[in-house]
Write a protein that holds these residues in place. Structure first.
Motif, PDB file in Angstrom:
ATOM      1  N   ASP A 253      -3.453  -5.471  -4.957  1.00  0.00           N
ATOM      2  CA  ASP A 253      -2.198  -4.797  -4.633  1.00  0.00           C
ATOM      3  C   ASP A 253      -0.977  -5.707  -4.619  1.00  0.00           C
ATOM      4  O   ASP A 253       0.058  -5.374  -5.144  1.00  0.00           O
ATOM      5  CB  ASP A 253      -2.307  -4.109  -3.257  1.00  0.00           C
ATOM      6  CG  ASP A 253      -3.070  -2.815  -3.336  1.00  0.00           C
ATOM      7  OD1 ASP A 253      -2.611  -1.924  -4.064  1.00  0.00           O
ATOM      8  OD2 ASP A 253      -4.127  -2.701  -2.705  1.00  0.00           O
TER       9      ASP A 253
ATOM     10  N   ASP B  84       1.129   6.313  -3.434  1.00  0.00           N
ATOM     11  CA  ASP B  84       1.184   5.137  -2.568  1.00  0.00           C
ATOM     12  C   ASP B  84       2.618   4.669  -2.361  1.00  0.00           C
ATOM     13  O   ASP B  84       3.180   3.978  -3.195  1.00  0.00           O
ATOM     14  CB  ASP B  84       0.343   4.001  -3.178  1.00  0.00           C
ATOM     15  CG  ASP B  84      -1.147   4.239  -2.981  1.00  0.00           C
ATOM     16  OD1 ASP B  84      -1.505   5.082  -2.136  1.00  0.00           O
ATOM     17  OD2 ASP B  84      -1.947   3.586  -3.672  1.00  0.00           O
ATOM     18  N   ASN B  85       3.198   5.045  -1.238  1.00  0.00           N
ATOM     19  CA  ASN B  85       4.582   4.642  -0.962  1.00  0.00           C
ATOM     20  C   ASN B  85       4.760   4.140   0.471  1.00  0.00           C
ATOM     21  O   ASN B  85       5.871   4.058   0.965  1.00  0.00           O
ATOM     22  CB  ASN B  85       5.542   5.811  -1.224  1.00  0.00           C
ATOM     23  CG  ASN B  85       5.397   6.921  -0.207  1.00  0.00           C
ATOM     24  OD1 ASN B  85       4.377   7.024   0.456  1.00  0.00           O
ATOM     25  ND2 ASN B  85       6.408   7.751  -0.091  1.00  0.00           N
ATOM     26  N   LEU B  86       3.640   3.804   1.126  1.00  0.00           N
ATOM     27  CA  LEU B  86       3.712   3.307   2.498  1.00  0.00           C
ATOM     28  C   LEU B  86       3.169   1.887   2.575  1.00  0.00           C
ATOM     29  O   LEU B  86       2.227   1.542   1.856  1.00  0.00           O
ATOM     30  CB  LEU B  86       2.879   4.202   3.424  1.00  0.00           C
ATOM     31  CG  LEU B  86       3.565   5.485   3.897  1.00  0.00           C
ATOM     32  CD1 LEU B  86       2.540   6.471   4.423  1.00  0.00           C
ATOM     33  CD2 LEU B  86       4.593   5.166   4.974  1.00  0.00           C
ATOM     34  N   PRO B  87       3.728   1.072   3.468  1.00  0.00           N
ATOM     35  CA  PRO B  87       3.164  -0.255   3.678  1.00  0.00           C
ATOM     36  C   PRO B  87       1.918  -0.162   4.552  1.00  0.00           C
ATOM     37  O   PRO B  87       1.924  -0.554   5.715  1.00  0.00           O
ATOM     38  CB  PRO B  87       4.311  -1.004   4.371  1.00  0.00           C
ATOM     39  CG  PRO B  87       5.043   0.070   5.119  1.00  0.00           C
ATOM     40  CD  PRO B  87       4.929   1.316   4.289  1.00  0.00           C
ATOM     41  N   GLY B  88       0.855   0.385   3.980  1.00  0.00           N
ATOM     42  CA  GLY B  88      -0.374   0.583   4.746  1.00  0.00           C
ATOM     43  C   GLY B  88      -0.993  -0.724   5.191  1.00  0.00           C
ATOM     44  O   GLY B  88      -1.775  -0.763   6.134  1.00  0.00           O
ATOM     45  N   SER B  89      -0.663  -1.798   4.493  1.00  0.00           N
ATOM     46  CA  SER B  89      -1.145  -3.126   4.859  1.00  0.00           C
ATOM     47  C   SER B  89      -0.093  -4.127   4.418  1.00  0.00           C
ATOM     48  O   SER B  89       0.881  -3.769   3.756  1.00  0.00           O
ATOM     49  CB  SER B  89      -2.472  -3.419   4.146  1.00  0.00           C
ATOM     50  OG  SER B  89      -2.245  -3.504   2.744  1.00  0.00           O
ATOM     51  N   PHE B  90      -0.337  -5.393   4.742  1.00  0.00           N
ATOM     52  CA  PHE B  90       0.633  -6.417   4.357  1.00  0.00           C
ATOM     53  C   PHE B  90       0.542  -6.763   2.874  1.00  0.00           C
ATOM     54  O   PHE B  90       1.321  -7.574   2.395  1.00  0.00           O
ATOM     55  CB  PHE B  90       0.477  -7.659   5.238  1.00  0.00           C
ATOM     56  CG  PHE B  90       1.199  -7.518   6.556  1.00  0.00           C
ATOM     57  CD1 PHE B  90       2.484  -8.015   6.699  1.00  0.00           C
ATOM     58  CD2 PHE B  90       0.610  -6.873   7.629  1.00  0.00           C
ATOM     59  CE1 PHE B  90       3.173  -7.876   7.900  1.00  0.00           C
ATOM     60  CE2 PHE B  90       1.285  -6.732   8.831  1.00  0.00           C
ATOM     61  CZ  PHE B  90       2.577  -7.232   8.970  1.00  0.00           C
ATOM     62  N   GLU B  91      -0.398  -6.164   2.152  1.00  0.00           N
ATOM     63  CA  GLU B  91      -0.427  -6.394   0.708  1.00  0.00           C
ATOM     64  C   GLU B  91       0.237  -5.248  -0.053  1.00  0.00           C
ATOM     65  O   GLU B  91       0.229  -5.236  -1.271  1.00  0.00           O
ATOM     66  CB  GLU B  91      -1.861  -6.633   0.209  1.00  0.00           C
ATOM     67  CG  GLU B  91      -2.829  -5.512   0.461  1.00  0.00           C
ATOM     68  CD  GLU B  91      -4.264  -5.871   0.051  1.00  0.00           C
ATOM     69  OE1 GLU B  91      -4.484  -6.941  -0.548  1.00  0.00           O
ATOM     70  OE2 GLU B  91      -5.154  -5.063   0.344  1.00  0.00           O
TER      71      GLU B  91
ATOM     72  N   LEU C 230       3.505  -4.005   0.994  1.00  0.00           N
ATOM     73  CA  LEU C 230       4.845  -3.845   1.581  1.00  0.00           C
ATOM     74  C   LEU C 230       5.850  -3.301   0.567  1.00  0.00           C
ATOM     75  O   LEU C 230       6.808  -2.648   0.932  1.00  0.00           O
ATOM     76  CB  LEU C 230       5.336  -5.189   2.131  1.00  0.00           C
ATOM     77  CG  LEU C 230       4.531  -5.752   3.304  1.00  0.00           C
ATOM     78  CD1 LEU C 230       5.027  -7.162   3.647  1.00  0.00           C
ATOM     79  CD2 LEU C 230       4.626  -4.854   4.529  1.00  0.00           C
ATOM     80  N   GLY C 231       5.613  -3.561  -0.698  1.00  0.00           N
ATOM     81  CA  GLY C 231       6.554  -3.116  -1.724  1.00  0.00           C
ATOM     82  C   GLY C 231       6.248  -1.745  -2.293  1.00  0.00           C
ATOM     83  O   GLY C 231       6.775  -1.380  -3.348  1.00  0.00           O
ATOM     84  N   ALA C 232       5.406  -0.983  -1.604  1.00  0.00           N
ATOM     85  CA  ALA C 232       4.992   0.320  -2.127  1.00  0.00           C
ATOM     86  C   ALA C 232       6.187   1.229  -2.383  1.00  0.00           C
ATOM     87  O   ALA C 232       7.084   1.326  -1.552  1.00  0.00           O
ATOM     88  CB  ALA C 232       4.042   0.982  -1.126  1.00  0.00           C
TER      89      ALA C 232
END
Lengths: 421, 473
Positions: A236, A284-291, A293-295
């Motif tokens: 990601d 996928d448009n949420l920062p679900g994790s720190f990988e 963040l640019g979603a």
């Protein structure tokens, strides 16, 4: 027997009530060929393959003709990331063969060993227009998920189209965790595995162990490590993707495609330059994790605009809801993707990624997978009216439609529901 | 990433909860007075006030009013935080901002009555798992608002999808998961700054696989013990209701006779609130046969179920749900991720509606909440294919009026009627199309999202200074 080439003369055993003919002509189609839109088109399928397609295609005498009356016609939809046929009920371990956390094997885990064409997920997915799908391993005990394959959704016993189509690897946070706890550990493992696999079988003559892979895993990974098989890599973060681009620069023979690539748009030009395609989820448009963040929901558009071959998938429940890729493609259009590019992303683009260009396309010589729709295929209120796989018309029923029909009327004053079937 | 995504999604699904329905209490003024004297029932009150906004006239739109009506070429006037008027050729008047809505659609704001935003926020790191108090199967004493992180970027994404109010629920690990909280979807520094003024409290309960898996079969990860089975689930609820009845009797006696004030019990405060009709029960329950057991239990202890959530098999008992006036909060098409979701069908929502029962589209997902209108569209289309004639305008009741009723806030919001809160969405085209975008979202008349104006696209603290800051979401 596993069918490696779409065979003429296939007899459909699972649909005894359906004609087994593999020839049909569809006329008056608003046709997406997999490459272009053609109004007023005719598609001719003979012996399971496309014989002709276009405005001027001639219909041979004696062929069954279906008048589409201006309706949308597309190649069978190709879902590029699924666990269809290897997972029946997700939370029930006995019916879930996607991953084996207790196994000592990784790359050698072949998902085809689990594939059950009779699973209920297959007709449930098929009746939404999906005729081909890639089955991708989950992650078990190593960063190698195993071997994935491409299949059709006919439910036939021989419905694997391309076995061992790719090796699946996770190089994101998940892969780090499975490699001992960090990204450097994952990369050390991958580099060692590439050497192990490239030197297979020589280095295993004296020992069953390599630096990273045991004998069977090295054997399974050897084709991919030599560039003879696709490597599908889940990743990601933009920095992780750059690492993979560097890997390919150092090893130009490798055939790599990415899965997820949430921050792919940040390195879109480099991906295009490196000819690395991607399979993404446009939701996928949420920062679900720190990988991630640019979603952004514009990931698809930015990748496509940069010239990256982009396929669309649905990741949230890629077994039961793989069918939602059409809705995902529609949402991609709502967020800037050209309508034809969105159709491409669920037909010919995934076929190209998996090295099966005869799928996802309706050019002469291609496989006769075809869907007729009651509206724009990407609209949420549209559905297929007819579906063909290898030229054979498919049932539009599933376990879900049987439940629906049983409970459409709740009157059981005469007999219990169980007598309705 | 894929696998982590699907694992996270599965966990979220397995742990989610829901509920619906219920009328307010009918306490006598005297009892209320003594209760209020005994202790403050609203110690964490809403501090939300509508943000200042000038009057706005949305001109020439097609309107789904949320009550089942549709009208074309309508003007909708928002003034002083409320819907002032709806009709043809309304006078703009002075100081009214006129927005050309020709060819566009106006609807009530979407209300999602099943969200875990803030309690399972993005990023989904280990430090952020605040939605399930997995210390015991009965935790009616915990409140979702005490675990809610207002900086969850998901709130902004949901608003861009037209969601103006929502219920944040605890997860479904427990038989009694705790209190839910109803919020207006506005950015705020505190939960109190989002709380829906004067909304009732709710209670999350859960049927089926989740509680018995987490406790009985938790494999040592959790406290263990009962319940191990659906039998244990039922015994667990019933035992707690018996305690609540005794607790309520003690307080009732004290209110009538005086004497020493009974000792307070946080858990039983909430259950007593349910028995008194003040707190609305929202219950995660998939299987039809299980919902039937729960309906009987609600009669055994004389309380009302507001809504079953997920309710994947509501179509099998839609007639009973209509008779009992219990809502079903449903997905359009989720199924198969666990055994109790195995019988999911795409026509669940229209079947429930067609039986005359209260149907609600819910999300239970930070992704799904962004396009609930599309979920309604899918369900509507699938119902039509089997002959159910439901209009788009009627289907919009699944998105605003019915969830508002299930939350006890329909007097304030959930439909476009003069005097109601101006929670309104302007859509680029028919919101039953996949291509529709929420262009402008008003909460109490204030513009809280504008797709075309970065100044009206809020950025949460978490996303400031990050790679995604200010990007198109």
């Amino acid at each position: 027997m596993i069918r490696t080439v779409i065979s003429a003369g296939l007899v459909s055993l699972s649909l005894p009530l359906m004609a087994s003919a593999q020839s049909v002509a569809v006329t008056n189609a608003k046709l997406w060929t997999g490459d272009e839109l053609v109004e007023g088109a005719t598609v001719v399928i003979q012996d399971g393959k496309v014989a002709a397609a276009g405005e001027d295609a001639d219909v041979p005498q004696g062929l069954e003709v279906v008048d589409a009356d201006g309706a949308w016609v597309t190649p069978g939809i190709f879902a590029p990331y699924t666990q269809i046929g290897i997972v029946e009920v997700g939370a029930e371990d006995t019916t879930n063969d996607a991953a084996a956390p207790m196994s000592s094997y990784g790359a050698a885990l072949d998902m085809a060993d689990a594939f059950n064409p009779m699973e209920t997920t297959i007709p449930v997915t098929r009746i939404e227009g999906v005729t081909r799908f890639a089955v991708v391993p989950g992650f078990g005990s190593t960063l190698f998920g195993g071997q994935g394959f491409v299949a059709d959704s006919s439910g036939d016993g021989d419905s694997i189209t391309k076995p061992a189509a790719f090796t699946f690897i996770n190089l994101g946070e998940g892969g780090a965790a499975l490699s001992g706890g960090s990204r450097p550990a994952a990369w050390a493992t991958l580099r060692a595995a590439l050497v192990d696999a490239r030197t297979y079988p020589a280095r295993y003559i004296a020992s069953d162990k390599g630096d990273a892979l045991g004998r069977l895993d090295a054997q399974a990974f050897s084709a991919a490590a030599k560039g003879q098989q696709l490597i599908l890599i889940a990743v990601d973060r933009a920095s992780d993707i750059r690492h993979i681009i560097d890997l390919k620069a150092d090893n130009p023979a490798l055939n790599i495609a990415l899965v997820s690539a949430t921050e792919g748009w940040m390195v879109a030009d480099e991906l295009a330059e490196a000819e690395i395609p991607v399979i993404i989820d446009p939701y996928d448009n949420l920062p679900g994790s720190f990988e991630t963040l640019g979603a952004t929901q514009e990931n698809a558009q930015r990748l496509i605009d940069a010239g990256v071959v982009t396929a669309i998938s649905y990741f949230d429940d890629s077994t039961h809801q793989a069918r939602l890729i059409l809705q995902g493609a529609g949402n991609a259009v709502a967020n800037g993707v050209d309508h034809e590019d969105a159709l491409r992303a669920i037909t010919s683009a995934p076929a190209e990624i998996f090295g099966t260009p005869e799928l996802g396309s309706l050019e002469p010589g291609d496989v006769g997978d075809l869907v007729i729709w009651d509206g724009d295929p990407l609209e949420v209120m549209s559905a297929p009216t007819r579906i063909y796989i290898d030229g054979v018309e498919q049932s539009l029923e599933s376990r879900q439609t049987e439940l629906r029909d049983r409970y459409l009327d709740l009157d059981e004053s005469e007999k219990p529901m169980a007598f309705k079937h | 990433m894929k696998t982590s995504l699907s694992v996270a999604a599965a966990v979220a699904v397995l742990l989610s909860v829901g509920a619906c329905g219920g009328d307010g209490g009918d306490e006598t003024p005297d009892k209320q007075a003594s209760n209020e004297k005994a202790f403050d029932k609203d110690p964490y009150p809403s501090t939300y006030n509508a943000y200042p906004a000038g009057a706005v006239l949305l001109q020439g739109a097609t309107v789904y009013d949320g009550l089942g009506g549709i009208a074309e070429n309508q003007d909708v006037l928002l003034k002083d935080g409320a819907i002032e008027a709806i009709g043809e050729d309304l006078e703009a008047g002075e100081d009214v901002e006129v927005i050309d809505a020709t060819g566009k659609y106006v609807t009530p704001g979407i209300i999602d009555n099943h969200s875990h935003l803030g309690v399972y926020p993005s990023p989904s790191v280990s430090a952020h798992q605040d939605g399930n108090e997995i210390s015991a199967p009965v935790t009616a004493e915990v409140w979702a608002e005490h675990g809610l992180w207002p900086q969850d970027p998901g709130f902004n994404r949901a608003r861009a999808g037209g969601v103006t109010s929502m219920q944040i629920l605890p997860g479904s690990a427990n038989l009694f998961g705790g209190r839910g909280v109803i919020i207006k979807n506005v950015p705020a520094r505190s939960v109190q700054g989002m709380k829906f003024p004067d909304a009732p409290y709710t209670l999350k309960m859960a049927c089926g696989e989740n509680p018995k898996r987490v406790y009985g079969y938790g494999n040592g990860r959790y406290p263990g013990g009962a319940p191990f089975s659906r039998m244990g689930n039922m015994a667990g609820y019933r035992g707690a209701w018996i305690d609540a009845q005794e607790y309520k009797a003690k307080w009732d006696k004290w209110e009538e006779e005086g004497g020493d004030q009974p000792a307070r019990d946080l858990e039983l405060d909430t259950l007593k609130g349910v028995l008194e009709g003040d707190i609305l029960v929202h219950m995660h329950c998939y299987r039809a046969d299980e919902m039937m057991q729960i309906i009987d239990m609600s009669k055994e202890f004389d309380y009302k179920i507001s809504s079953f959530h997920h309710a994947v098999e509501s179509y099998k008992i839609a007639d009973t749900l209509a008779e009992e006036d219990i809502c079903s909060s449903m997905w359009a098409d989720w199924w198969g991720f666990k055994m109790e979701a195995y019988d999911g069908i795409r026509e669940n929502i229209p079947f429930v509606h067609n039986a005359g029962a209260c149907a609600i589209v819910h999300s239970d997902s930070d992704i799904g909440i962004q396009r609930l209108n599309q979920e309604a569209a899918k369900a509507l289309a699938d119902g039509k294919r089997v002959g159910l004639e439901i209009s788009k305008a009627e289907a919009w009741t699944w998105l605003s009026a019915n969830p508002a009723k299930s939350l006890g806030i329909f007097d304030q919001t959930g439909s476009l009627e003069p005097g109601k809160d101006a929670d309104v969405v302007l859509w680029s085209t028919d919101p039953f199309s996949v291509y529709a975008q929420a262009e402008k979202v008003f909460v109490d008349g204030a513009l809280m999202y504008d797709r075309d104006d970065p100044d009206y696209q809020p950025v949460s603290d978490f996303e400031l200074g990050q790679p995604g800051e200010g990007d198109v979401k």
